[in-house]
Design a protein around this motif. Structure first.
Motif, short mmCIF file in Angstrom:
data_model
loop_
_atom_site.label_atom_id
_atom_site.label_comp_id
_atom_site.label_asym_id
_atom_site.label_seq_id
_atom_site.Cartn_x
_atom_site.Cartn_y
_atom_site.Cartn_z
N LEU A 67 4.53 -3.34 2.87
CA LEU A 67 4.01 -1.98 2.88
C LEU A 67 5.10 -0.97 3.16
O LEU A 67 4.94 0.22 2.88
CB LEU A 67 2.90 -1.85 3.95
CG LEU A 67 1.64 -2.69 3.68
CD1 LEU A 67 0.67 -2.57 4.87
CD2 LEU A 67 0.97 -2.26 2.39
N GLY A 68 6.23 -1.41 3.72
CA GLY A 68 7.37 -0.53 3.95
C GLY A 68 7.41 0.10 5.33
O GLY A 68 6.46 -0.02 6.12
N PRO A 69 8.52 0.77 5.66
CA PRO A 69 8.73 1.35 6.99
C PRO A 69 7.63 2.32 7.44
O PRO A 69 7.34 2.43 8.62
CB PRO A 69 10.08 2.07 6.85
CG PRO A 69 10.78 1.33 5.76
CD PRO A 69 9.70 0.92 4.80
N ALA A 70 7.02 3.03 6.50
CA ALA A 70 5.96 3.98 6.85
C ALA A 70 4.78 3.28 7.50
O ALA A 70 4.01 3.89 8.23
CB ALA A 70 5.51 4.75 5.61
N TYR A 71 4.65 1.98 7.26
CA TYR A 71 3.56 1.20 7.83
C TYR A 71 4.06 0.18 8.86
O TYR A 71 3.38 -0.78 9.19
CB TYR A 71 2.79 0.47 6.72
CG TYR A 71 2.06 1.41 5.79
CD1 TYR A 71 0.74 1.78 6.05
CD2 TYR A 71 2.68 1.94 4.67
CE1 TYR A 71 0.06 2.65 5.21
CE2 TYR A 71 2.02 2.81 3.83
CZ TYR A 71 0.71 3.16 4.10
OH TYR A 71 0.04 4.02 3.26
N GLY A 72 5.27 0.41 9.36
CA GLY A 72 5.81 -0.45 10.40
C GLY A 72 6.36 -1.77 9.91
O GLY A 72 6.58 -2.69 10.72
#
Length: 234
Positions: A67-72
């Motif tokens: 999901l990427g950094p925006a989702y941890g």
């Protein structure tokens, strides 16, 4: 019930035939950060590395993302295979890692072998794995992992060496694989080491509470293949 049993046997997948791994002697150990970060050139021969690539491709990779950094989560874009093979894990361990780890203890525990869950990663042009840490895993029976093991199955054989932050030597420009370096960071994101993929080279780094932040840089050209496991202690 008899029909169901016969159907199950008929549908069973054929057993994977893994390449033979010859024991290695006189391995050269490069300590990039004491015993926390180590490379071992030529842990697999070129023939062994290529044979594992062929078997992995015959099994078939599955894309893995995040999901990427925006989702941890760390950014992740590669292809993956996961297999459980205690026999293969033992063969890799007995090829020389067992001797190297004979003098390393963690909180009184000794190394007992590899995690039998083996993973193959494939990175094609444009793929990478963002900055992350590797967690320690409880394997049961008192065994816990403390080191990540990566064995590069592609890259220039014997031409490229790992570079520490104080090493300004240049890479060989004839590498068929461009990019894909494994890069380690210390406090305040200070560069500790960058390790270009070299066919047959093993990379070991401590993980869990002491794991360094690291990433797999983007592959610009060619295909990067990696075999991954973990060193267990008990």
């Amino acid at each position: 019930m008899g029909d169901r049993k016969r159907t199950a046997i008929t549908n069973k997948k054929p057993k994977t035939e893994w390449p033979t791994i010859e024991p290695k002697s006189n391995l050269r150990i490069n300590r990039l950060k004491e015993d926390d970060l180590i490379t071992i050139p030529n842990y697999f021969t070129s023939a062994e590395s290529k044979a594992f690539v062929n078997v992995a491709e015959s099994i078939g990779f599955v894309h893995q993302g995040s999901l990427g950094p925006a989702y941890g989560e760390a950014y992740r874009d590669n292809d993956r295979i996961s297999v459980d093979s205690p026999v293969l894990a033992e063969a890799i361990w007995e090829a020389g890692l067992n001797k190297f780890f004979s003098d390393i203890k963690i909180r009184g525990k000794v190394a007992v072998g590899l995690n039998p869950n083996l993973r193959f990663y494939r990175y094609t042009a444009g793929q990478r794995f963002g900055r992350h840490i590797d967690e320690s895993v409880d394997l049961g029976d008192g065994r816990r992992t403390h080191y990540t093991l990566l064995i590069y199955l592609s890259g220039a054989p014997g031409k490229t060496k790992a570079k520490s932050k104080n090493d300004n030597s240049s890479q060989d420009s004839s590498e068929p694989l461009v990019g894909g370096e494994t890069v380690f960071y210390g406090p305040r994101n200070a560069l500790v080491a960058e390790v270009p993929p070299t066919e047959g080279m093993a990379l070991l780094h401590i993980h869990g509470a002491k794991c360094m932040l690291h990433e797999a840089r983007i592959v610009s050209k060619g295909i990067k293949y990696v075999l991954r496991s973990d060193v267990a202690f008990a």
